[in-house]
Design a protein around this motif. Structure first.
Motif, PDB file in Angstrom:
ATOM      1  N   ALA A 369     -12.764  31.445  -7.622  1.00  0.00           N
ATOM      2  CA  ALA A 369     -12.290  30.470  -6.641  1.00  0.00           C
ATOM      3  C   ALA A 369     -12.095  29.105  -7.281  1.00  0.00           C
ATOM      4  O   ALA A 369     -11.866  28.117  -6.583  1.00  0.00           O
ATOM      5  CB  ALA A 369     -13.287  30.367  -5.486  1.00  0.00           C
ATOM      6  N   GLY A 370     -12.170  29.057  -8.598  1.00  0.00           N
ATOM      7  CA  GLY A 370     -11.902  27.828  -9.328  1.00  0.00           C
ATOM      8  C   GLY A 370     -13.118  27.269 -10.043  1.00  0.00           C
ATOM      9  O   GLY A 370     -14.247  27.391  -9.558  1.00  0.00           O
ATOM     10  N   ILE A 371     -12.866  26.691 -11.200  1.00  0.00           N
ATOM     11  CA  ILE A 371     -13.907  26.043 -12.004  1.00  0.00           C
ATOM     12  C   ILE A 371     -13.783  24.537 -11.805  1.00  0.00           C
ATOM     13  O   ILE A 371     -12.679  23.989 -11.875  1.00  0.00           O
ATOM     14  CB  ILE A 371     -13.729  26.381 -13.496  1.00  0.00           C
ATOM     15  N   PRO A 372     -14.879  23.835 -11.521  1.00  0.00           N
ATOM     16  CA  PRO A 372     -14.800  22.379 -11.330  1.00  0.00           C
ATOM     17  C   PRO A 372     -14.007  21.717 -12.450  1.00  0.00           C
ATOM     18  O   PRO A 372     -14.192  22.031 -13.635  1.00  0.00           O
ATOM     19  CB  PRO A 372     -16.272  21.945 -11.331  1.00  0.00           C
ATOM     20  N   SER A 373     -13.121  20.810 -12.077  1.00  0.00           N
ATOM     21  CA  SER A 373     -12.194  20.225 -13.048  1.00  0.00           C
ATOM     22  C   SER A 373     -12.910  19.451 -14.145  1.00  0.00           C
ATOM     23  O   SER A 373     -12.334  19.201 -15.206  1.00  0.00           O
ATOM     24  CB  SER A 373     -11.209  19.310 -12.327  1.00  0.00           C
ATOM     25  N   GLU A 374     -14.153  19.045 -13.905  1.00  0.00           N
ATOM     26  CA  GLU A 374     -14.908  18.317 -14.936  1.00  0.00           C
ATOM     27  C   GLU A 374     -15.367  19.234 -16.067  1.00  0.00           C
ATOM     28  O   GLU A 374     -15.809  18.754 -17.111  1.00  0.00           O
ATOM     29  CB  GLU A 374     -16.134  17.652 -14.309  1.00  0.00           C
ATOM     30  N   ILE A 375     -15.309  20.561 -15.856  1.00  0.00           N
ATOM     31  CA  ILE A 375     -15.832  21.514 -16.827  1.00  0.00           C
ATOM     32  C   ILE A 375     -14.691  22.134 -17.626  1.00  0.00           C
ATOM     33  O   ILE A 375     -13.773  22.724 -17.057  1.00  0.00           O
ATOM     34  CB  ILE A 375     -16.632  22.627 -16.128  1.00  0.00           C
ATOM     35  N   ALA A 376     -14.759  22.009 -18.944  1.00  0.00           N
ATOM     36  CA  ALA A 376     -13.813  22.659 -19.844  1.00  0.00           C
ATOM     37  C   ALA A 376     -14.495  23.846 -20.504  1.00  0.00           C
ATOM     38  O   ALA A 376     -15.733  23.948 -20.510  1.00  0.00           O
ATOM     39  CB  ALA A 376     -13.322  21.673 -20.905  1.00  0.00           C
ATOM     40  N   ILE A 377     -13.711  24.734 -21.070  1.00  0.00           N
ATOM     41  CA  ILE A 377     -14.279  25.923 -21.701  1.00  0.00           C
ATOM     42  C   ILE A 377     -15.242  25.552 -22.820  1.00  0.00           C
ATOM     43  O   ILE A 377     -16.229  26.248 -23.063  1.00  0.00           O
ATOM     44  CB  ILE A 377     -13.152  26.854 -22.218  1.00  0.00           C
ATOM     45  N   THR A 378     -14.992  24.436 -23.479  1.00  0.00           N
ATOM     46  CA  THR A 378     -15.857  24.000 -24.575  1.00  0.00           C
ATOM     47  C   THR A 378     -17.183  23.411 -24.094  1.00  0.00           C
ATOM     48  O   THR A 378     -18.069  23.137 -24.904  1.00  0.00           O
ATOM     49  CB  THR A 378     -15.124  22.963 -25.441  1.00  0.00           C
ATOM     50  N   ASP A 379     -17.332  23.211 -22.792  1.00  0.00           N
ATOM     51  CA  ASP A 379     -18.577  22.664 -22.237  1.00  0.00           C
ATOM     52  C   ASP A 379     -19.609  23.743 -21.923  1.00  0.00           C
ATOM     53  O   ASP A 379     -20.742  23.421 -21.559  1.00  0.00           O
ATOM     54  CB  ASP A 379     -18.290  21.891 -20.943  1.00  0.00           C
ATOM     55  N   LEU A 380     -19.239  25.013 -22.030  1.00  0.00           N
ATOM     56  CA  LEU A 380     -20.058  26.087 -21.472  1.00  0.00           C
ATOM     57  C   LEU A 380     -21.194  26.560 -22.380  1.00  0.00           C
ATOM     58  O   LEU A 380     -22.009  27.372 -21.960  1.00  0.00           O
ATOM     59  CB  LEU A 380     -19.165  27.287 -21.136  1.00  0.00           C
ATOM     60  N   HIS A 381     -21.235  26.091 -23.617  1.00  0.00           N
ATOM     61  CA  HIS A 381     -22.249  26.552 -24.568  1.00  0.00           C
ATOM     62  C   HIS A 381     -22.171  28.064 -24.786  1.00  0.00           C
ATOM     63  O   HIS A 381     -23.187  28.730 -25.027  1.00  0.00           O
ATOM     64  CB  HIS A 381     -23.661  26.158 -24.112  1.00  0.00           C
ATOM     65  N   VAL A 382     -20.966  28.595 -24.648  1.00  0.00           N
ATOM     66  CA  VAL A 382     -20.677  30.001 -24.920  1.00  0.00           C
ATOM     67  C   VAL A 382     -19.516  30.009 -25.907  1.00  0.00           C
ATOM     68  O   VAL A 382     -18.581  29.204 -25.751  1.00  0.00           O
ATOM     69  CB  VAL A 382     -20.283  30.761 -23.631  1.00  0.00           C
ATOM     70  N   PRO A 383     -19.535  30.859 -26.935  1.00  0.00           N
ATOM     71  CA  PRO A 383     -18.386  30.904 -27.846  1.00  0.00           C
ATOM     72  C   PRO A 383     -17.084  31.052 -27.058  1.00  0.00           C
ATOM     73  O   PRO A 383     -16.974  31.918 -26.189  1.00  0.00           O
ATOM     74  CB  PRO A 383     -18.672  32.136 -28.711  1.00  0.00           C
ATOM     75  N   THR A 384     -16.108  30.206 -27.336  1.00  0.00           N
ATOM     76  CA  THR A 384     -14.886  30.218 -26.528  1.00  0.00           C
ATOM     77  C   THR A 384     -14.173  31.562 -26.566  1.00  0.00           C
ATOM     78  O   THR A 384     -13.512  31.945 -25.601  1.00  0.00           O
ATOM     79  CB  THR A 384     -13.919  29.117 -26.984  1.00  0.00           C
ATOM     80  N   ARG A 407      -9.929  23.074  -7.861  1.00  0.00           N
ATOM     81  CA  ARG A 407     -10.615  23.539  -9.067  1.00  0.00           C
ATOM     82  C   ARG A 407      -9.638  24.299  -9.974  1.00  0.00           C
ATOM     83  O   ARG A 407      -8.589  24.767  -9.542  1.00  0.00           O
ATOM     84  CB  ARG A 407     -11.816  24.411  -8.689  1.00  0.00           C
ATOM     85  N   ALA A 408     -10.008  24.461 -11.228  1.00  0.00           N
ATOM     86  CA  ALA A 408      -9.112  25.035 -12.233  1.00  0.00           C
ATOM     87  C   ALA A 408      -9.113  26.555 -12.181  1.00  0.00           C
ATOM     88  O   ALA A 408     -10.124  27.190 -11.867  1.00  0.00           O
ATOM     89  CB  ALA A 408      -9.538  24.572 -13.620  1.00  0.00           C
ATOM     90  N   ASN A 409      -7.968  27.132 -12.522  1.00  0.00           N
ATOM     91  CA  ASN A 409      -7.809  28.589 -12.617  1.00  0.00           C
ATOM     92  C   ASN A 409      -8.166  29.028 -14.034  1.00  0.00           C
ATOM     93  O   ASN A 409      -7.429  28.733 -14.980  1.00  0.00           O
ATOM     94  CB  ASN A 409      -6.370  28.973 -12.286  1.00  0.00           C
ATOM     95  N   PRO A 410      -9.267  29.757 -14.217  1.00  0.00           N
ATOM     96  CA  PRO A 410      -9.661  30.127 -15.578  1.00  0.00           C
ATOM     97  C   PRO A 410      -8.766  31.178 -16.224  1.00  0.00           C
ATOM     98  O   PRO A 410      -8.860  31.410 -17.432  1.00  0.00           O
ATOM     99  CB  PRO A 410     -11.093  30.660 -15.396  1.00  0.00           C
ATOM    100  N   THR A 411      -7.895  31.832 -15.431  1.00  0.00           N
ATOM    101  CA  THR A 411      -6.959  32.781 -16.032  1.00  0.00           C
ATOM    102  C   THR A 411      -5.657  32.104 -16.441  1.00  0.00           C
ATOM    103  O   THR A 411      -4.767  32.753 -16.993  1.00  0.00           O
ATOM    104  CB  THR A 411      -6.630  33.940 -15.063  1.00  0.00           C
ATOM    105  N   GLY A 412      -5.522  30.812 -16.161  1.00  0.00           N
ATOM    106  CA  GLY A 412      -4.315  30.083 -16.540  1.00  0.00           C
ATOM    107  C   GLY A 412      -4.200  29.932 -18.049  1.00  0.00           C
ATOM    108  O   GLY A 412      -5.196  29.940 -18.775  1.00  0.00           O
TER     109      GLY A 412
END
Length: 515
Positions: A369-384, A407-412
């Motif tokens: 349902a969307g990832i908060p726009s403040e969060i980028a993939i590099t913020d997750l502490h998981v290998p991208t 919120r952002a679409n992570p499949t985009g």
């Protein structure tokens, strides 16, 4: 079952700002008021799965219609000069209690188990894990028996001991809740007034949830179960259903541990449904365990466009991840830790992951349902290269949720997750994987699970099982960019060394080997 309330109407809602105390709000048109209501005569009787599904569908339809008609609008109240969401705000608090040996601890609190149990709650999960392992068995048993509500929910305690403590509380919780129900209904057959009706409805939902737990963890039910289950969280404070977490498989020893985070309207009342999905994930490997986490207050239909419930739940989920990381460090376990989230649960999970490094190996998002726009993939502490997302073509609600919430679409293409399909696939060996036909992770019954993200023999379940057991390299068509998959596509039969997975692009455009 979980689902997300969404709508395609244009949105001008500003970003949510936690640091300055901003809050999301819903404005109700002045010409419309909530009607007074009374509980129907069938309240208190068990609802069939079909009726539960019907009620949820009606609630969602009414809510969507209200948004579309402009009766309900989503607005954002903010504070001047407010700053953006700070993910670090969700990290578990660091302990300020000096580390001590088990012998020193028991000597300090000799004869005062209450003080000992209270002291443990002030410590970090790694301090608790170190102490709990070193405590004499008899001392652990005294703490579990005397203070099960503390020990059963204390990160760092072995998961089997937590489950033992939590199950021991169920009979008492049932007795107390039944007494509350009788007190509320003793004066009249019908409860009058909106407030009284709402209070009774909350008590009924709590009673139903506790009855479900009592039945599920009765000795005869446990003995008949093929896959072991552990009630590792039981937060029963407050009204309504308890907040719970259930592990399928032995988390204490598992090589692969997955935490599954569901979305809207998930509670202990839906435990049976979600556990079917968790069990399917767990069957990927005998030495795996799946934690179904329903430890936060999931949003209602009208709350989904806001980040508030995600912000509320993120510290709780972060505590679970930190607790497991501390446990495996203390016990010298070499394990793979994955987080799988569905719908609104992806917002909660992304905030929790961004709050700190809990050594999570994989993050999988289903029908986000969307990832908060403040969060980028590099913020997750998981290998991208190990952040994955999937959204079925038939899942229109996920996309609507992203639009309404902003919120952002992570499949985009620009967000960066590695995308896998959910639209069905025929493997090189001729086996066919089914398509996901909507938004839900599970259905209301085993038969109704078909065509769901965690349903039997779906492409999405196939992918999840391999990702969480370190076999992502064996996935067909894993990183095809969003929009280029076709339902019913056929995967080429190829093999590649697992090491090639480390070269995946953060833009999800890199091509990994397929099966």
């Amino acid at each position: 079952m979980t689902s997300v309330f969404t709508d395609a109407a244009s949105r001008t809602t500003p970003r949510l700002n936690l640091a300055a105390g901003a809050e999301a709000a819903f404005d109700i048109a002045p010409s419309w008021t909530l009607p007074a209501w009374r509980l129907p005569t069938w309240v208190g009787r068990p609802l069939s799965a079909a009726r539960v599904t019907l009620v949820k569908s009606v609630v969602m339809t009414v809510a969507i219609a209200a948004i579309l008609a402009g009766v309900v609008t989503v607005t954002q109240t903010s504070t001047a000069g407010a700053s953006a969401i700070a993910a670090s705000d969700f990290a578990p608090a660091a302990s300020t209690v000096p580390t001590m040996s088990a012998a020193a601890f028991t000597a300090t609190y000799v004869g005062d188990l209450a003080a000992a149990a209270s002291a443990l709650t002030t410590m970090s999960s790694i301090q608790v894990a170190q102490l709990w392992t070193a405590f004499p068995p008899g001392y652990r048993a005294l703490l579990m028996t005397g203070y099960p509500a503390i020990i059963g929910n204390l990160e760092g305690v072995t998961y089997t001991d937590r489950a033992t403590a939590n199950v021991s509380r169920l009979a008492g919780l049932l007795t107390d809740t039944e007494a509350s129900y009788r007190a509320m209904t003793a004066s009249a057959d019908q409860v009058d007034g909106e407030a009284a009706s709402m209070a009774l409805a909350t008590t009924v939902s709590r009673l139903d949830a506790i009855k479900l737990l009592v039945d599920r963890y009765a000795p005869e039910a446990v003995a008949a179960r093929l896959q072991p289950e552990y009630l590792i969280t039981l937060q029963a404070a407050g009204a309504g259903p308890p907040r719970v977490a259930v592990a399928v498989g032995d988390v204490d020893t598992a090589t692969y541990v997955t935490v599954f985070v569901p979305g809207m309207n998930s509670s202990a009342l839906e435990l049976d449904d979600y556990l079917r999905g968790a069990k399917r994930i767990q069957t990927a490997a005998a030495d795996s365990a799946v934690i179904l986490w329903i430890g936060g207050h999931s949003p209602t239909a009208l709350e989904v466009p806001s980040n508030d419930r995600a912000i509320e739940g993120a510290p709780l989920l972060a505590g679970v991840l930190a607790g497991y990381d501390a446990y495996r460090t203390t016990h010298g376990l070499s394990s793979q830790l994955s987080v799988v989230a569905h719908s609104y649960g992806t917002a909660t999970a992304s905030l929790a992951l961004a709050s700190g490094d809990y050594h999570v190996d994989d993050f999988v998002m289903l029908g986000s349902a969307g990832i908060p726009s403040e969060i980028a993939i590099t913020d997750l502490h998981v290998p991208t290269s190990r952040v994955y997302a999937s959204q079925a073509s038939a899942d229109t609600l996920a996309g609507l949720g992203q639009i309404l919430s902003g919120r952002a679409n992570p499949t985009g293409d620009t967000w960066g997750a590695t995308v896998f399909g959910s639209d069905g696939l025929t493997l090189g060996d001729g086996d066919h994987l089914g398509a996901v036909d909507g938004h839900n992770a599970v259905g209301s019954s085993n038969a109704d699970d078909r065509g769901k993200y965690l349903g039997p023999a779906t492409e999405s379940l196939y992918a999840i099982q391999r990702i969480v057991t370190g076999k992502a390299y064996a996935l067909p068509d894993l990183t095809t960019p969003a929009g280029e998959r076709h339902p019913g596509a056929t995967a080429a039969s190829r093999t590649t060394d697992p090491a090639t997975t480390t070269s995946a692009s953060a833009s999800a455009a890199a091509v990994l080997a397929t099966r």
